[in-house]
Design a protein around this motif. Structure first.
Motif, PDB file in Angstrom:
ATOM      1  N   ALA A   1      69.678  62.291   5.365  1.00 44.33           N
ATOM      2  CA  ALA A   1      70.478  63.445   4.933  1.00 44.33           C
ATOM      3  C   ALA A   1      71.616  63.003   4.016  1.00 44.33           C
ATOM      4  CB  ALA A   1      71.021  64.188   6.147  1.00 44.33           C
ATOM      5  N   ASP A   2      71.990  63.888   3.098  1.00 39.74           N
ATOM      6  CA  ASP A   2      73.047  63.563   2.140  1.00 39.74           C
ATOM      7  C   ASP A   2      74.418  64.068   2.587  1.00 39.74           C
ATOM      8  OD1 ASP A   2      72.554  66.248   1.920  1.00 39.74           O
ATOM      9  OD2 ASP A   2      72.279  66.269  -0.258  1.00 39.74           O
ATOM     10  N   ARG A   3      74.484  64.628   3.808  1.00 38.55           N
ATOM     11  CA  ARG A   3      75.754  65.138   4.338  1.00 38.55           C
ATOM     12  C   ARG A   3      75.675  65.143   5.865  1.00 38.55           C
ATOM     13  NH1 ARG A   3      72.466  68.673   2.007  1.00 38.55           N
ATOM     14  NH2 ARG A   3      71.836  70.586   3.100  1.00 38.55           N
ATOM     15  N   PRO A   4      76.835  65.051   6.533  1.00 35.66           N
ATOM     16  CA  PRO A   4      76.823  64.957   7.997  1.00 35.66           C
ATOM     17  C   PRO A   4      76.619  66.307   8.678  1.00 35.66           C
ATOM     18  CG  PRO A   4      79.084  64.898   7.212  1.00 35.66           C
ATOM     19  CD  PRO A   4      78.206  64.897   5.979  1.00 35.66           C
ATOM     20  N   ILE A   5      76.180  66.260   9.932  1.00 34.37           N
ATOM     21  CA  ILE A   5      76.121  67.455  10.758  1.00 34.37           C
ATOM     22  C   ILE A   5      77.493  67.714  11.367  1.00 34.37           C
ATOM     23  CG2 ILE A   5      73.703  67.023  11.355  1.00 34.37           C
ATOM     24  CD1 ILE A   5      74.891  66.333  14.264  1.00 34.37           C
ATOM     25  N   ASP A   6      77.674  68.908  11.901  1.00 35.31           N
ATOM     26  CA  ASP A   6      78.873  69.237  12.673  1.00 35.31           C
ATOM     27  C   ASP A   6      78.518  69.056  14.150  1.00 35.31           C
ATOM     28  OD1 ASP A   6      81.052  70.273  13.968  1.00 35.31           O
ATOM     29  OD2 ASP A   6      80.762  72.339  13.277  1.00 35.31           O
ATOM     30  N   ARG A   7      78.911  67.941  14.745  1.00 38.83           N
ATOM     31  CA  ARG A   7      78.477  67.644  16.107  1.00 38.83           C
ATOM     32  C   ARG A   7      79.189  68.490  17.159  1.00 38.83           C
ATOM     33  NH1 ARG A   7      81.359  63.591  18.990  1.00 38.83           N
ATOM     34  NH2 ARG A   7      83.315  63.036  17.961  1.00 38.83           N
ATOM     35  N   THR A   8      80.135  69.342  16.733  1.00 35.73           N
ATOM     36  CA  THR A   8      80.760  70.281  17.683  1.00 35.73           C
ATOM     37  C   THR A   8      79.922  71.543  17.850  1.00 35.73           C
ATOM     38  OG1 THR A   8      82.082  71.432  15.999  1.00 35.73           O
ATOM     39  CG2 THR A   8      83.047  69.449  16.991  1.00 35.73           C
ATOM     40  N   ASN A   9      78.902  71.731  17.006  1.00 30.51           N
ATOM     41  CA  ASN A   9      78.056  72.926  17.091  1.00 30.51           C
ATOM     42  C   ASN A   9      77.118  72.795  18.291  1.00 30.51           C
ATOM     43  OD1 ASN A   9      75.969  74.903  16.700  1.00 30.51           O
ATOM     44  ND2 ASN A   9      76.534  75.008  14.542  1.00 30.51           N
ATOM     45  N   VAL A  10      77.258  73.703  19.259  1.00 29.92           N
ATOM     46  CA  VAL A  10      76.512  73.579  20.522  1.00 29.92           C
ATOM     47  C   VAL A  10      75.007  73.698  20.326  1.00 29.92           C
ATOM     48  CG1 VAL A  10      78.445  74.430  21.884  1.00 29.92           C
ATOM     49  CG2 VAL A  10      76.704  76.045  21.100  1.00 29.92           C
ATOM     50  N   PHE A  11      74.566  74.291  19.227  1.00 30.33           N
ATOM     51  CA  PHE A  11      73.131  74.507  19.054  1.00 30.33           C
ATOM     52  C   PHE A  11      72.371  73.215  18.738  1.00 30.33           C
ATOM     53  CE2 PHE A  11      74.649  78.852  18.674  1.00 30.33           C
ATOM     54  CZ  PHE A  11      73.742  79.494  19.502  1.00 30.33           C
ATOM     55  N   PHE A  12      73.071  72.137  18.425  1.00 25.46           N
ATOM     56  CA  PHE A  12      72.395  70.848  18.294  1.00 25.46           C
ATOM     57  C   PHE A  12      71.949  70.308  19.653  1.00 25.46           C
ATOM     58  CE2 PHE A  12      74.550  70.495  14.092  1.00 25.46           C
ATOM     59  CZ  PHE A  12      73.426  70.175  13.334  1.00 25.46           C
ATOM     60  N   TYR A  13      72.545  70.819  20.733  1.00 23.92           N
ATOM     61  CA  TYR A  13      72.306  70.269  22.072  1.00 23.92           C
ATOM     62  C   TYR A  13      71.357  71.122  22.918  1.00 23.92           C
ATOM     63  CZ  TYR A  13      76.452  67.732  20.565  1.00 23.92           C
ATOM     64  OH  TYR A  13      77.333  66.964  19.844  1.00 23.92           O
ATOM     65  N   HIS A  14      70.913  72.252  22.364  1.00 26.79           N
ATOM     66  CA  HIS A  14      70.057  73.181  23.106  1.00 26.79           C
ATOM     67  C   HIS A  14      68.908  73.625  22.201  1.00 26.79           C
ATOM     68  CE1 HIS A  14      73.166  73.592  26.235  1.00 26.79           C
ATOM     69  NE2 HIS A  14      74.013  73.475  25.214  1.00 26.79           N
ATOM     70  N   LYS A  15      67.701  73.679  22.758  1.00 27.26           N
ATOM     71  CA  LYS A  15      66.550  74.103  21.963  1.00 27.26           C
ATOM     72  C   LYS A  15      66.474  75.625  21.988  1.00 27.26           C
ATOM     73  CE  LYS A  15      61.710  72.944  21.011  1.00 27.26           C
ATOM     74  NZ  LYS A  15      61.964  72.313  19.709  1.00 27.26           N
ATOM     75  N   THR A  16      66.701  76.250  20.840  1.00 24.89           N
ATOM     76  CA  THR A  16      66.717  77.702  20.720  1.00 24.89           C
ATOM     77  C   THR A  16      66.036  78.113  19.423  1.00 24.89           C
ATOM     78  OG1 THR A  16      68.766  77.982  19.438  1.00 24.89           O
ATOM     79  CG2 THR A  16      69.007  77.663  21.834  1.00 24.89           C
ATOM     80  N   THR A  17      65.923  79.404  19.241  1.00 26.59           N
ATOM     81  CA  THR A  17      65.350  79.924  17.990  1.00 26.59           C
ATOM     82  C   THR A  17      66.371  79.924  16.855  1.00 26.59           C
ATOM     83  OG1 THR A  17      65.857  82.176  18.726  1.00 26.59           O
ATOM     84  CG2 THR A  17      63.628  81.346  19.146  1.00 26.59           C
ATOM     85  N   ASN A  18      67.614  79.581  17.141  1.00 21.10           N
ATOM     86  CA  ASN A  18      68.627  79.475  16.091  1.00 21.10           C
ATOM     87  C   ASN A  18      68.454  78.128  15.391  1.00 21.10           C
ATOM     88  OD1 ASN A  18      70.820  79.483  14.410  1.00 21.10           O
ATOM     89  ND2 ASN A  18      72.356  79.324  16.037  1.00 21.10           N
ATOM     90  N   ARG A  19      67.663  78.123  14.331  1.00 20.95           N
ATOM     91  CA  ARG A  19      67.354  76.888  13.612  1.00 20.95           C
ATOM     92  C   ARG A  19      68.208  76.710  12.352  1.00 20.95           C
ATOM     93  NH1 ARG A  19      64.365  72.872  15.579  1.00 20.95           N
ATOM     94  NH2 ARG A  19      63.441  72.469  13.529  1.00 20.95           N
ATOM     95  N   SER A  20      69.228  77.541  12.197  1.00 20.68           N
ATOM     96  CA  SER A  20      70.023  77.489  10.962  1.00 20.68           C
ATOM     97  C   SER A  20      70.669  76.122  10.765  1.00 20.68           C
ATOM     98  CB  SER A  20      71.095  78.580  10.979  1.00 20.68           C
ATOM     99  OG  SER A  20      71.967  78.417  12.089  1.00 20.68           O
ATOM    100  N   ILE A  21      71.005  75.436  11.857  1.00 21.72           N
ATOM    101  CA  ILE A  21      71.636  74.122  11.747  1.00 21.72           C
ATOM    102  C   ILE A  21      70.691  73.105  11.106  1.00 21.72           C
ATOM    103  CG2 ILE A  21      73.319  74.379  13.605  1.00 21.72           C
ATOM    104  CD1 ILE A  21      71.251  73.096  15.487  1.00 21.72           C
ATOM    105  N   TYR A  22      69.384  73.298  11.292  1.00 26.25           N
ATOM    106  CA  TYR A  22      68.379  72.418  10.677  1.00 26.25           C
ATOM    107  C   TYR A  22      67.928  72.942   9.318  1.00 26.25           C
ATOM    108  CZ  TYR A  22      68.167  70.516  15.412  1.00 26.25           C
ATOM    109  OH  TYR A  22      68.490  69.961  16.620  1.00 26.25           O
ATOM    110  N   GLU A  23      67.847  74.263   9.210  1.00 31.04           N
ATOM    111  CA  GLU A  23      67.430  74.866   7.938  1.00 31.04           C
ATOM    112  C   GLU A  23      68.404  74.524   6.814  1.00 31.04           C
ATOM    113  OE1 GLU A  23      67.213  78.919   9.103  1.00 31.04           O
ATOM    114  OE2 GLU A  23      65.280  78.700  10.125  1.00 31.04           O
TER     115      GLU A  23
END
Length: 587
Positions: A468-490
């Motif tokens: 990746a060319d930029r970092p993730i926001d590791r405070t975003n709780v959706f990185f830690y739970h499998k859900t249909t909210n895929r915007s963090i990956y999209e």
């Protein structure tokens, strides 16, 4: 008194019966406004006269109105907002607030006070406590941002993000008040008076175990218990002045309540009021709430007036409604945004109770934990588990259920294991000789959906992955739970093309986290490693099994270490081990 029938006020409060209800007030026959301290009680008497005539009154009392109820209370100059504003309404409608189409632009939130100055003021308060001038002071600070657009839409985002029990939207003209408060100031049915002070805060964890640690920390925090108990005792003393038996017993002490961004410590006090008690007497006894001033109230407010750099306004005052006959419910307006539509400025305030044991960094962090609501945009989502189904068997079944239950507990989603088991079994029965991935979805009501598709096995085929060319926001709780909210990956999908299959993510510490579609495992000197969850990643079920078996170990993996690893794999529960070739660029 001003007549203006274009105002709209919305309340989503737990009412007298302790049930949440949505109420709309429109078309006020009058507005009652007080600009000076001397006008406050006179205006309140007018409001109560209307309610005795069968009208509803709804509005706010600003924190700076306090000297109207007790002349010893010190406050800042009031600023541009009225000290009191109430609309008088012939009726209410039990319906939701209409959110019109549109958008809004909200600039970056900027604190009006730097951390060094904040620390100095905390030390000043602690010095006053040491000199026994006061016991506790609720010191607060302001955050401001440019705003234009649909304020109702911002309220909708705030209320969904907080999901609290005392939400209100007030259009008073120039000023729009967007309150997502979780705190009850008081409710009174004419006979029983209830207050529920909220004192003590901890940030929510990102995944269940971390969340439970934060809960336990708050529950066992002597500092927060001391702070809460001080306020409880203050309110008990104040309530006794309007109590029938001159007592105000505590019905619950140190309860921990869960909200989307924070844990809160609350206590509840109830008392029967005197036969001739009035709402004006109750406000005289209690206003402003001791939970947002300190102990003793008068000395704490004196320090607040000297140390805070601007008026609080509606924040820490009271927002509520009064019914015909006198029943009333008011919140303490914390988690509240005030929009000055003339200046195009939004203001949000937050703070905490300072005691002798307060730590400057801890208090400063608490302020921003309470401000987290400002950056959370609630999006509808379902919990998701993706199984591999082969030869009639769901791979890693117990690991999937454990992770699903953990996320359900975190997000307060109901889970019915029997229903889930039956749905998966029904899908399995109809598909003999099926090899594929099966998606199990659970919505916020506990409803279950199962869907699947065949997969084609790939033999010895390496995935081509770009870093990746930029970092993730590791405070975003959706990185830690499998859900249909895929915007963090999209957000990284622009890096994938015909030549690239996946993206390797990393955080602002340059720690490797995961791939978009699986966890990472690296090998060096014959040992295999995977990053710990705290870096910002989904705890995969195949990863969990490998850790349990001792096949891999956790350790932080930095970006600059990647070239030294002899092998890199993408792992997940559907594909297992997949070898990876890493590229610096998708070109």
């Amino acid at each position: 008194m001003i007549n203006n029938n274009k105002r709209t006020l919305f309340f989503h409060f737990k009412g007298i019966n302790d049930k949440k209800q949505k109420m709309i007030f429109t078309n006020p026959i009058h507005e009652v406004v007080a600009w000076t301290v001397d006008e406050v009680r006179q205006s309140l008497k007018k409001i109560l006269k209307y309610t005795k005539q069968g009208y509803y009154a709804a509005g706010y009392i600003a924190y700076e109105a306090a000297p109207a109820f007790n002349k010893t209370y010190s406050v800042c100059d009031a600023g541009d907002m009225p000290l009191l504003w109430f609309g008088i309404f012939p009726e209410i409608k039990t319906q939701d607030l209409k959110i019109t189409k549109g958008s809004y632009e909200l600039g970056s939130w900027i604190s009006t006070i730097k951390q060094q100055e904040y620390n100095e003021k905390i030390r000043t308060i602690k010095s006053a406590i040491k000199l026994k001038q006061t016991k506790q002071v609720n010191y607060t600070m302001r955050l401001k941002a440019k705003f234009k657009g649909n304020d109702r839409l911002l309220f909708d985002h705030l209320s969904n993000a907080q999901n609290s029990d005392y939400q209100a939207y007030l259009d008073t003209g120039r000023f729009k008040i967007l309150s997502a408060s979780p705190e009850l100031f008081f409710k009174w049915d004419g006979k029983e008076l209830t207050t529920r002070p909220m004192k003590g805060t901890a940030r929510r964890g990102r995944w269940l175990e971390e969340d439970e640690e934060n809960y336990s920390w708050l529950k066992n925090s002597s500092k927060n218990k001391t702070e809460n108990k001080m306020v409880v005792e203050l309110l008990q003393d104040e309530l006794c002045t309007v109590a029938k038996e001159s007592t105000a017993p505590v019905s619950s002490l140190f309860n921990i309540e869960k909200y989307p961004t924070v844990w809160q410590m609350t206590s509840t006090i109830k008392t029967k009021t005197k036969e001739d008690a009035s709402l004006e007497e109750i406000l005289t006894a209690l206003f402003p709430s001791g939970s947002v001033t300190g102990v003793s109230k008068s000395s704490a407010m004196d320090l607040i007036a000297k140390l805070e750099d601007s008026p609080r306004g509606v924040y820490c005052g009271a927002i509520g409604y009064i019914c015909p006959g006198g029943e009333a419910v008011f919140n303490v307006p914390i988690r509240t945004v005030i929009i000055d539509s003339t200046k195009g400025i939004a203001e949000y305030s937050a703070g905490g109770g300072i005691t002798a044991n307060s730590q400057e960094k801890e208090e400063y962090d608490e302020v921003f934990a309470k401000a987290a609501i400002l950056s959370v945009k609630s999006v509808p989502f379902q919990l998701l588990e993706t199984f591999r189904l082969q030869n009639g068997q769901y791979s890693l079944y117990e690991h999937h259920l454990k992770r699903l239950q953990a996320s359900a507990k975190y997000f307060n989603y109901p889970i019915y294991i029997k229903k889930i088991s039956e749905a998966l079994q029904q899908f399995n029965v109809k598909r003999s000789n099926f090899i594929g991935k099966v998606r199990l979805l659970v919505n916020k009501h506990g409803d279950v959906t199962v869907e699947g598709q065949p997969i084609t096995e790939r033999v010895n085929q390496k995935k081509r992955v770009v870093i990746a060319d930029r970092p993730i926001d590791r405070t975003n709780v959706f990185f830690y739970h499998k859900t249909t909210n895929r915007s963090i990956y999209e957000a990284y999908s622009d890096l994938i093309n015909d030549q690239i299959d996946d993206v390797l993510l990393w955080n602002n510490r340059k720690e490797v986290t995961e791939f978009i579609n699986g966890n990472i495992v690296v090998e060096t000197n014959g040992k295999k490693y995977t990053p710990p969850i705290s870096c910002g990643l989904l705890p995969g079920t195949f990863r969990a099994q490998l850790l349990k078996n001792g096949e891999i170990e956790e350790r932080i993996i930095y970006l600059n270490e990647l070239p030294q690893f002899s092998k890199v794999w993408l792992i997940n529960s559907v594909r297992g081990w997949v070898s990876v070739n890493l590229y610096l660029s998708n070109s």
